[in-house]
Each structure stands twice: as structure tokens, then as C-alpha cells.
Design a protein around this motif. Sequence first.
Motif, PDB file in Angstrom:
ATOM      1  N   GLU A  71       0.843  -1.193   0.000  1.00 13.61           N
ATOM      2  CA  GLU A  71       0.000   0.000   0.000  1.00 13.61           C
ATOM      3  C   GLU A  71       0.877   1.241   0.000  1.00 13.61           C
ATOM      4  O   GLU A  71       1.601   1.508   0.957  1.00 13.61           O
ATOM      5  CB  GLU A  71      -0.909  -0.014   1.238  1.00 13.61           C
ATOM      6  CG  GLU A  71      -1.873   1.150   1.309  1.00 13.61           C
ATOM      7  CD  GLU A  71      -2.734   1.093   2.560  1.00 13.61           C
ATOM      8  OE1 GLU A  71      -3.149   2.178   3.024  1.00 13.61           O
ATOM      9  OE2 GLU A  71      -2.975  -0.012   3.082  1.00 13.61           O
TER      10      GLU A  71
ATOM     11  N   ASP B  74      -1.304   1.602  -4.208  1.00 16.95           N
ATOM     12  CA  ASP B  74      -2.369   2.502  -3.766  1.00 16.95           C
ATOM     13  C   ASP B  74      -2.684   3.505  -4.872  1.00 16.95           C
ATOM     14  O   ASP B  74      -2.045   3.534  -5.928  1.00 16.95           O
ATOM     15  CB  ASP B  74      -1.942   3.220  -2.493  1.00 16.95           C
ATOM     16  CG  ASP B  74      -3.132   3.693  -1.670  1.00 16.95           C
ATOM     17  OD1 ASP B  74      -4.263   3.679  -2.193  1.00 16.95           O
ATOM     18  OD2 ASP B  74      -2.926   4.082  -0.499  1.00 16.95           O
TER      19      ASP B  74
ATOM     20  N   ASP C 228     -11.766   5.481   0.089  1.00 17.69           N
ATOM     21  CA  ASP C 228     -11.309   4.095   0.076  1.00 17.69           C
ATOM     22  C   ASP C 228     -11.908   3.308  -1.084  1.00 17.69           C
ATOM     23  O   ASP C 228     -11.275   2.392  -1.621  1.00 17.69           O
ATOM     24  CB  ASP C 228     -11.658   3.401   1.396  1.00 17.69           C
ATOM     25  CG  ASP C 228     -10.718   3.830   2.513  1.00 17.69           C
ATOM     26  OD1 ASP C 228      -9.741   4.555   2.215  1.00 17.69           O
ATOM     27  OD2 ASP C 228     -10.953   3.461   3.668  1.00 17.69           O
TER      28      ASP C 228
ATOM     29  N   GLU D 217      -9.383   1.344  -3.388  1.00 15.90           N
ATOM     30  CA  GLU D 217      -9.457  -0.121  -3.483  1.00 15.90           C
ATOM     31  C   GLU D 217      -9.691  -0.574  -4.922  1.00 15.90           C
ATOM     32  O   GLU D 217      -9.213  -1.639  -5.325  1.00 15.90           O
ATOM     33  CB  GLU D 217     -10.544  -0.618  -2.544  1.00 15.90           C
ATOM     34  CG  GLU D 217     -10.152  -0.480  -1.073  1.00 15.90           C
ATOM     35  CD  GLU D 217     -11.329  -0.479  -0.121  1.00 15.90           C
ATOM     36  OE1 GLU D 217     -11.098  -0.446   1.102  1.00 15.90           O
ATOM     37  OE2 GLU D 217     -12.493  -0.500  -0.599  1.00 15.90           O
TER      38      GLU D 217
ATOM     39  N   ARG E  13      -7.215  -3.214  -6.801  1.00 14.09           N
ATOM     40  CA  ARG E  13      -7.665  -4.443  -7.479  1.00 14.09           C
ATOM     41  C   ARG E  13      -7.114  -4.506  -8.904  1.00 14.09           C
ATOM     42  O   ARG E  13      -6.709  -5.575  -9.378  1.00 14.09           O
ATOM     43  CB  ARG E  13      -9.191  -4.510  -7.481  1.00 14.09           C
ATOM     44  CG  ARG E  13      -9.791  -4.862  -6.129  1.00 14.09           C
ATOM     45  CD  ARG E  13     -11.270  -5.202  -6.236  1.00 14.09           C
ATOM     46  NE  ARG E  13     -12.060  -4.041  -6.638  1.00 14.09           N
ATOM     47  CZ  ARG E  13     -12.688  -3.235  -5.766  1.00 14.09           C
ATOM     48  NH1 ARG E  13     -12.592  -3.457  -4.463  1.00 14.09           N
ATOM     49  NH2 ARG E  13     -13.394  -2.209  -6.204  1.00 14.09           N
TER      50      ARG E  13
ATOM     51  N   CYS F  70      -1.291  -4.616   3.031  1.00  8.67           N
ATOM     52  CA  CYS F  70      -2.120  -3.411   3.061  1.00  8.67           C
ATOM     53  C   CYS F  70      -2.823  -3.333   4.396  1.00  8.67           C
ATOM     54  O   CYS F  70      -2.791  -4.271   5.200  1.00  8.67           O
ATOM     55  CB  CYS F  70      -3.140  -3.421   1.921  1.00  8.67           C
ATOM     56  SG  CYS F  70      -4.332  -4.784   2.031  1.00  8.67           S
TER      57      CYS F  70
ATOM     58  N   HIS G 260      -8.737  -2.925   4.173  1.00 11.88           N
ATOM     59  CA  HIS G 260      -8.897  -3.070   2.732  1.00 11.88           C
ATOM     60  C   HIS G 260      -8.984  -4.522   2.274  1.00 11.88           C
ATOM     61  O   HIS G 260      -9.356  -4.775   1.119  1.00 11.88           O
ATOM     62  CB  HIS G 260      -7.721  -2.407   2.007  1.00 11.88           C
ATOM     63  CG  HIS G 260      -7.526  -0.966   2.358  1.00 11.88           C
ATOM     64  ND1 HIS G 260      -8.496  -0.016   2.155  1.00 11.88           N
ATOM     65  CD2 HIS G 260      -6.463  -0.322   2.914  1.00 11.88           C
ATOM     66  CE1 HIS G 260      -8.045   1.161   2.565  1.00 11.88           C
ATOM     67  NE2 HIS G 260      -6.813   0.998   3.029  1.00 11.88           N
TER      68      HIS G 260
ATOM     69  N   ALA H  52     -12.219  -5.770   0.653  1.00 13.52           N
ATOM     70  CA  ALA H  52     -12.462  -5.159  -0.655  1.00 13.52           C
ATOM     71  C   ALA H  52     -11.605  -5.813  -1.730  1.00 13.52           C
ATOM     72  O   ALA H  52     -12.034  -5.941  -2.888  1.00 13.52           O
ATOM     73  CB  ALA H  52     -12.176  -3.662  -0.586  1.00 13.52           C
ATOM     74  N   LEU H  53     -10.383  -6.227  -1.398  1.00 12.03           N
ATOM     75  CA  LEU H  53      -9.518  -6.883  -2.383  1.00 12.03           C
ATOM     76  C   LEU H  53      -9.964  -8.311  -2.671  1.00 12.03           C
ATOM     77  O   LEU H  53      -9.621  -8.872  -3.715  1.00 12.03           O
ATOM     78  CB  LEU H  53      -8.068  -6.879  -1.889  1.00 12.03           C
ATOM     79  CG  LEU H  53      -7.439  -5.496  -1.676  1.00 12.03           C
ATOM     80  CD1 LEU H  53      -5.966  -5.643  -1.311  1.00 12.03           C
ATOM     81  CD2 LEU H  53      -7.578  -4.628  -2.915  1.00 12.03           C
TER      82      LEU H  53
END
Length: 775
Positions: A49, A112, A203, A207, A211, A230, A234, A237-238
Amino acid sequence: MRRGDSDARVGGDVTPGPLLLGVRHHGPGSARAVRAALDAERPAAVLIEGPPEGDALLGLAADPGMRPPVALLAHAVDDPGRASFWPMATFSPEWVALRWALDNGAAVRFVDLPAAHTLALNSDPTWGDGDDEEPQQSDPAVGLRIDPIAVLARTAGHDDPERWWEDVIEHRGDGDPRAPFAAVAEAMGVLRETYGAGGHGRDLVREAHMRLKLRAAQKEFGDDRVAVVCGAWHVPALRRRTTVAADRALLKGLPKVRTETTWVPWTHRRLARRSGYGAGIDSPGWYGHLFAAPDRPVERWLTKVAGLLRDEDRSVSPAHVIEAVRLAETLAALRGRPLAGLSETTDAVRAVMCEGSDVPLALVRDRLVVGDVLGEVPAGAPAVPLQRDLDRLQRSLRLKPEARERDLELDLRKENDTARSRLLHRLRLLGVDWGEPVAGRAGTGTFRESWRLRWEPELHVRVAEAGVWGTTVDGAATARAESRALAARTLADMTALAERCLLAGLADALPVVMRALADRAALDADVGHLAQALPALARALRYGDVRATDTAALGEVAAGLAERICVGLPPACAGLDRDAADEMRGHLDAVHAALGLLPDSADRADRWAAVLHRLATREAVAGLIRGRAVRLLLDDGRLGEDETARLMGLALSPGTPPADAATWIEGFVGGGTGGGMLLVHDERLLALVDAWLTGVPEEAFADVLPLLRRTFSAYEPGVRRTIGELVARGPSAAAARAQAGVPGFADALDEHRAEAVLPVLRLLLGNDEMTGADR
């Protein structure tokens, strides 16, 4: 695995897919777990990140000259003040992952949101500052902002999120260190299902970019050959299944600015939350110790504390250390903690080593719990030309930046100290406040300068901002001074700038400043403005003498200002109300002090004394200013004691309104002007004040009291006590002597009182016997 999650792994999962390591920034437990997971999995690529613009600088992390704490600094090229930092310490999981990749030949990249977008979005108040752990504004539709660690702690029955995280993550010393990743990821997944983005509006965009970067790395290195480090927030979300088109849609149309990126030194103090850095921690020194200690962290920590206290001349023995360790471990057991944490060791230090006092404990917190560690970056790191010139000057002048505040004494008769002084003054003119001038030691004159130095990481941003003025410190300061000369609005600003140019040794800028100063002085007729401007010129002339600078033009301007003040001051002091009179008294004091610094001129001194005489005797002048003028004449020896007493008697006569008399007294003996000692040593003046005060009518006393209280409350306690004793001893006798016109303390020598000082004189002179002649 929840419906909709991708085939990603967390912790020790064996499911094919990228390895997602959710961490807490600057967490030593997370850092140890990351290192263990990477050692076990041996990925071909590590994604971290951070801003992708820093990819070109990642190799510098392996340079021997790179010593954390450090930070990636990204700033807008056209506006260097728009900047963001990504700090890393030795115990930061991101730093551990970066060094592991470099040491093991793995590819390493930042994934990021690019800094180009981050800096552009930071100027939009609807997005906030983008910090993971500090509040930021966002679209209300995203939801309420939450602190995920605090929510998990409350769910577990803890009211202190920091302590809960330490217990479950940082203090884990047994079992598989990778195990917490799966548990934390599961908990964060539940929070994301419940709260969505949790108020972290940016975010969702960040995110989406992560991805996309993750998909590209999987395609290049293989699905199960990629690890991502990270923030734990997060990870869910990944793991989500989304389409490339959907992620790109979130990124479409984002504003961007042209940026530059480099590594800069950081400090433990700036990692601490109390210092203002949002993604910080309370105790970076403690966390650094937990990460570095190979075993027995509590014993090693308390040994450090004992060493610090011994260095401060406190009596701390090995027995104290043993007892403190036992107490900390007992407190941890009573509180149900797996290991004594910072709170337990702090309580033990307070009770055992500090004897219950918080004073030495504050030193422990400042030096060890937080710490003054300042990182270093290699010379090959990119930097603006101005920063490189500053680095060169710091090395040549042996003036190393330090995170700890320290005092620096300079002797301007020495060439190296003079060069140091000029550098610090030039940086201040550029807005780089590395050093702050402080009051020097008494009696050292103008050849001494005292500074208080502390290097803060944000100063790198100030240097980058100042880079628009030039590529060298000298050239940039000169250009900045010339620009300020053209933009200055008041005469006082101009004279202050001239003084700073002399202090900084800006010979090229001084002619430009002096021309602008002469033009402004010729047009300004306000006596107050002239009075504000003169002190800086007088100081500058004195500094010019010390620094061997040609100040002839400056002297001409100063002489002209002094002459115009002498002409315009008496009319300007007539008919002033209370506030205006108070302001004018300040101008009067400043001009009087400034004239004493100008080159000797008998005519000027006589002219100024005549001005003060006019102010002291004109009834149209406010009492505050009349009293101050009398005092200045008395201090300069241009007014005798008899004449002083006469003027005071007139000012305090029954015909003078009590409020006017009180303001005269305030002007004569008020504030920190030494008026208290004057009354102590001249009982005649004290008697006049006492006689006037006792004669104030009862109906007027309530109006006079606040003025007198303000006047006498500024005296030192000892002075107030002595005046009270003199009044109690018999001010009426002193008044009688004053009315008789006899100067001094008595009609003749009081031999009995004189005899009282003989024992002290014998002690000072070392003589047991003193003859009559000696007496």
C-alpha cells in the motif's frame, strides 16, 4: 469464504490465489507476522500500500545510507506546499515487506491510488485528507465514519482499542504468527458488510485501483505468486469479485496534478499521534523496542529506562529494575493481559524508579516511549536543487539536523559561527524555520547569538516550496527578500526586512530593500509608523558593525526617521484617549531604546531630551505619557531628583483628577521598568505616592484601584514586600522629610544603621578587623 469473495488467501489459508496480509500501520506484531508469512510463502512479487510514483525509488531502501524512520514525500510540482507523506519505521509492516522483497529478489511495487490523484483530491474538501486513521469528509451516502479497531475492541468487551490490539496482535509471542491475519480479515469482512466503506469515501476509489494493480500482477507472476501488504480494512475489498470495467469506472475522471516523489527522513516524534500525524501511534519508541527485542522485552525495556534515569543523576539500581519487572508482570496478571504492556511498565516505573513522581516519568515518555530518532536517506535520493545545496551547507558547517530540540550558541567573531548564523537567518526568510532565535546569555553583547534548533520532517516540504525562488540558499533568500521588499505594505515591515537582510548577509538584496525603504519612509508621515520602524533600523546598524557590513545608507535613513520623530511626536501625543496613550507609550519606549543604539550624536541626544521635556510638562499630553517621559529623563540623568519630585508633586496634587494621577504613576513606575526598585531606594518619591494615595476621596478610589493594581502587580514579589514594609514603617516620616525638601533617606548619616553593614563588609573583604579609617 463469503459469497462474492475472490479466490484470495489470508494468513495460513491454502486456497489458491494471492496472499493478502492485512496489517495495522506501524504495528510491530503485524511486521513480525508479515516477515514470517513471506518467509513461508516466498512470493515472486510483493505489492505494498503506497503511491505507485514511488516505485522508481524502492531500490534505495536497500542502500546502507537508508535508515528508518523515513517517508515517501510526494508534492505537486507547481505547488510544493500540496504534499503527502507515507512514513515507515523499522517496525512498519510495509517497510519489512519492502526489505524482504529486495533481499530475496522478489518484485516489489506500490499499488495505492497514485499521488497525482491523491494530491488533487486533497484540495477538494468533500474528500478530506485521505488519511486512513483520521476523520475525513465524504459522501453522506457512504455511511457513518467508524474506527474499525475501536468497534472490534468494544465487541470483545474492551474499552481501550489500543490495549486490545496490543493484547491480540502485538504481544503474541507463541504459535503461528500468521494466524491473526485470517482472524482479522474475517472480522474486517463482517465490519465491511455492516458499515460499507465506514465513512472512508476515498477508500472505494483506492481499493478499485488496488484491485486493478493486483490483477495485473497476477497475470504477470501467477495467481498464487503474489502477496499484498495493506491495511486490514482493505482486505475484504480486495477479496471481492468485481469487474475490470466497474473498477475503471470508479477511477474515470479523477483530477490529477504533476508530482515529484522522494524519500525524506522522518522522526519517531512525528509518528506519534499526539504530534499531529494522523496515521500515527502513541508510542513509537515502545513499538520499536517490541520489534527489535529478541527476547524478554519487559526486562530489556526497564533496563533502558534505568539507564536514562541514571544519566539524569537519579539513583536507580539493578534492584529497582528487578522490582519493577516483578511489579509489571504482576499488574499484567491482575489485569488479564498476556504480557506486560506499556501501561504496566509505566506504572511500575512510576512506583519503583520514580518514587511516585510524574516529573521523571515525563522524561521517560519523551525520550523513550516517543523518542527523538531521526531517520537518514542516502545522498542519491532525488531532491530539489535547493535541498541539495542545503545538505551541502549543513555538512560544510557541521550543523547536522537533529530531531531533538537543542540550543546553539554562536560567537559572531568566528567565521564558521557567522556562516551558521547567516544560513539560519536565510532559511527563516525562506519560511524554513529550522532554528528559532532566543534570548542569549546576559552580558554577551552583539557578538553572541542564541538559537533553538529542531528539524521536523515537514521542513522538507518548506524547502521544496522555497525552491521556486532559486537553486541555492543564498540565491533563493535574495530573490525572496527582493520580492518581499516590493510587496511590503508598511514602513515597519520594510525596516524589519532590512534588518533580516543584514542578519542573513544578503548583500545583493540590501540595495533593493534600501531603495524601497527610502521611498516608503519619504512618503509616510504617521509618527506611529515611524516609531515602529526605527527600532529595527537601529538594531540593523548594530548588527552591521558586528558583521562588518556597509550600513551607510541604512544610517542615513535611520537619522532621517529620528529627526522626523522628534518633530512630530509632541503634537501626536496631545489629546489621546487611554488606549491610544498606551500604544504611544510603547512607541516612546521603543524610540528611546533605538536612539541609544544609533551612532553617538550629541545633537540628537540633546534634541531627544528636549522632546521628552516638552512631553513631561505639557498638560495636553496624557498622564501616562507625561509620567513615562519624566522617568526616561530621570534614568538618563537629564532630570534631577528635586525636579522629578516637583513634577510628581504637581501630577499628584489635589487639583488633579485621581484617574489622571493614577495614569501618571503608571507611566512613571509601571510595568517591568524598574519602577519598583526606584520607590524602594527613594523614600521621598514613595512618600509622595503614599500621601497622594491616602488622600484619594472614597468615591474616586474604586475607579483608581484597577489602574494601581495593574501598575504594582507587575513588580517582583520581593519588591512589593519591601515597599509594603517601608510604608508600614512610617511613610508619614518620609513624607515629612519630603515636604522639608531634604533629599535622601534622612537628615544626616544614621551611624546605628551604618554599623549594621560592617559584619557583611568584613565577610566580603575577608578582614576580621576594620579600623576607623576603613569605616
